[in-house]
Design an enzyme around this catalytic site. Structure first.
Site, mmCIF file in Angstrom:
data_model
loop_
_atom_site.group_PDB
_atom_site.id
_atom_site.type_symbol
_atom_site.label_atom_id
_atom_site.label_comp_id
_atom_site.label_asym_id
_atom_site.label_seq_id
_atom_site.Cartn_x
_atom_site.Cartn_y
_atom_site.Cartn_z
ATOM 1 N N LYS A 92 51.992 46.311 46.448
ATOM 2 C CA LYS A 92 50.654 45.892 46.904
ATOM 3 C C LYS A 92 50.712 44.517 47.565
ATOM 4 O O LYS A 92 50.150 44.317 48.646
ATOM 5 C CB LYS A 92 49.706 45.901 45.694
ATOM 6 N N SER A 93 51.382 43.572 46.920
ATOM 7 C CA SER A 93 51.443 42.205 47.472
ATOM 8 C C SER A 93 52.080 42.216 48.860
ATOM 9 O O SER A 93 51.590 41.573 49.797
ATOM 10 C CB SER A 93 52.293 41.310 46.567
ATOM 11 N N ARG A 137 35.098 36.494 40.109
ATOM 12 C CA ARG A 137 36.379 35.771 39.998
ATOM 13 C C ARG A 137 36.334 34.404 40.687
ATOM 14 O O ARG A 137 35.639 34.222 41.678
ATOM 15 C CB ARG A 137 37.509 36.644 40.572
ATOM 16 N N SER A 156 49.809 30.119 41.001
ATOM 17 C CA SER A 156 49.163 31.239 41.685
ATOM 18 C C SER A 156 49.750 31.455 43.068
ATOM 19 O O SER A 156 49.638 30.595 43.952
ATOM 20 C CB SER A 156 47.649 30.974 41.813
ATOM 21 N N GLN A 190 48.614 33.569 45.096
ATOM 22 C CA GLN A 190 47.498 33.771 46.028
ATOM 23 C C GLN A 190 47.056 32.437 46.626
ATOM 24 O O GLN A 190 46.798 32.341 47.835
ATOM 25 C CB GLN A 190 46.334 34.450 45.319
ATOM 26 N N ASP A 231 51.028 40.582 36.004
ATOM 27 C CA ASP A 231 50.210 41.800 36.017
ATOM 28 C C ASP A 231 50.699 42.851 35.019
ATOM 29 O O ASP A 231 50.082 43.913 34.886
ATOM 30 C CB ASP A 231 50.203 42.410 37.428
ATOM 31 N N ARG A 242 41.636 40.390 31.055
ATOM 32 C CA ARG A 242 42.649 41.336 30.541
ATOM 33 C C ARG A 242 43.088 41.011 29.122
ATOM 34 O O ARG A 242 43.452 41.912 28.372
ATOM 35 C CB ARG A 242 43.876 41.349 31.453
ATOM 36 N N ARG A 245 44.603 48.174 35.961
ATOM 37 C CA ARG A 245 45.752 48.056 35.041
ATOM 38 C C ARG A 245 45.349 48.272 33.586
ATOM 39 O O ARG A 245 46.164 48.719 32.772
ATOM 40 C CB ARG A 245 46.462 46.719 35.236
#
Ligand code: S3P
Length: 448
Positions: free
Chosen positions: A22-23, A123, A168, A170, A322, A353, A397
């Protein structure tokens, strides 16, 4: 709502290919959209998150098309060439899509509106908007810097030196993408190294990126601004975060023997597999090779060997961030206590999570202690009772992790809504059932 029931599986056997990473898929579409010429992408993950990024790149003026063989072709607009989207960009469930595209938008003199689903709108975005504002972008966001938000970018953002307050990838990537149009060098210092797919792919498309590992364990990543990105061929490896689910399932179901081909083995993504090996798992790495600048392996996983509880140090968390939900399922079946540390970031993923795993395991009869940033799982050396209904909370997930636990628990486990699985692993149920799982749509009565 799409409920699923997962009940005891037969021994899993077979050979499967992990879905595309995905990344890497997000980044391939973004850099393809910025490069000059036609980028060809093999193995792109066709999950909702990535498809939303593809639509966003089209809204920015790139041409993105899939041919009948499932190969994707992107005609880029050149660095600095993004057009202003005519409408709001909806990134659905995807933090990666939203945050990285905010970086791209911040480096262009256009105004872009971002939104997403209820999970994404909760988020935190200030972690991205703060450094991008330092580079000259202007934001109007909801309280706490949340979506929907608007960004007006700049044609020549300021190059900055920025130390990440949280580990992070991201945030690092958003800054590097904004820095593509900056006149000079931008450096991001990360206290702990995070996945380096942006650095690898920027290099693959022709940018100059320097990486310095420092004595204190931090890493400095420097991008030279205003490169010419040139279209490339990208072969997307399988996603280790998705391969994690059949891996743990095969370890837990006695008699299983499963091969998962083409799994990305980037060391900054491989913490789960290291951890499972430490717990005593029977996993062999075969056919190690390199594709498009990323290491790839096939995993052979055999089930039934007892796993033992261990302590997973906080320093490993970026490399398996993840994978904690599915690791916790393995820990629940292991012998002894597993201590997972450094989990603060799990609270701000697609759902909280840490809370969701702790609540779900407790409902399945597993003893857990939930801390602010740690989780202790007291494994009984055998699968738990199960029999619970798990709220997936818009989190793929969480849904998949508990579906895996249902494959070994005494009573079936119901996932209240499996729809989010399509964001990252649309073939999950079919793949698992093909290996020997019994995962069905709807709520199935408990077996007599
Ligand atoms: C990602 C980085 C990680 C990870 C996410 C994908 C990426 O998020 O959890 O699924 O592609 O850069 P953070 O950067 O928030 O840790």
């Amino acid at each position: 709502m799409q409920p699923l029931t997962s009940r005891r599986a037969d021994a899993l056997s077979g050979s499967v290919t992990a879905p595309g990473d995905k990344s890497i898929s997000h980044r391939a579409l973004m850099l393809g959209g910025l490069a000059i010429g036609e980028t060809t992408i093999y193995g792109l993950l066709e999950g909702e998150d990535v498809l939303n990024t593809g639509k966003a790149m089209q809204a920015f003026g790139a041409s993105v098309r899939r041919d009948e063989d499932g190969v994707w072709h992107v005609q880029g607009v050149g660095v600095g060439g993004l057009a202003e989207p005519a409408d709001m960009l909806d990134l659905g469930n995807s933090g990666t899509g939203a945050r990285l595209l905010m970086g791209l938008a911040a480096g262009h003199p256009i105004t872009t509106f971002f939104t997403g689903d209820a999970s994404l709108r909760r988020r935190p975005m200030a972690r991205v908007t703060n450094p991008l504002a330092e580079m000259g972008a202007r934001f109007v966001a909801r309280e706490g810097g949340r979506l929907p938000l608007a960004v007006t970018g700049s044609a020549t953002p300021m190059p900055i030196d920025y130390t990440l307050p949280v580990a992070s990838a991201q945030v690092k990537s958003a800054i590097l993408l904004a820095a593509l149009t900056a006149p000079g060098e931008t450096t991001v210092v990360e206290p702990q190294p995070t996945r380096d797919h942006s650095e690898r792919m920027l290099t693959h498309f022709g940018a100059t990126v320097r990486v310095e590992d420092r004595a204190d364990g931090s890493r400095a990543v420097t991008l030279v601004g205003q490169p010419e990105l040139v279209a490339a061929v990208v072969r997307v490896p399988g996603d280790p975060s998705s391969a994690a689910f059949p891996t743990v399932a095969a370890l837990l179901v006695p008699g299983s023997d499963v091969t998962i081909r083409n799994v990305g083995a980037n060391p900054l993504r491989f913490g789960l597999f290291e951890t499972l090996l430490e717990m005593g798992a029977d996993i062999t790495l075969e056919n190690r090779r390199e594709e498009a600048g990323e290491p790839v392996v096939d995993l052979r996983v055999r089930g039934g060997k007892p796993l033992k509880g261990i302590t997973v140090p906080a320093g490993r968390s970026p490399s398996m961030i993840d994978e904690y939900p599915v690791l916790a399922m393995a820990a629940a079946c292991a012998e002894g206590t597993t201590i997972l540390e450094g989990l603060a970031e799990l609270r701000v993923k697609e759902s909280d999570r840490l809370g969701a795993v702790a609540r779900g395991l407790a409902a399945c009869g597993v003893a857990v202690d939930e801390g602010a940033d740690r989780l202790v799982v007291h494994g009984a050396g055998c699968p738990p009772v199960g029999g619970a209904v798990i709220a997936s909370g818009l989190d793929h997930r969480i849904a998949m992790a508990f579906a895996v636990l249902g494959m070994v628990s005494d009573k079936p486990i119901v996932i209240d809504d499996a729809e989010p699985i399509a964001t990252s692993f649309p073939s999950f149920v079919a793949m698992m059932n093909g290996l020997g799982a019994h995962i069905v749509e709807g709520i199935e009565e408990e077996e007599a």
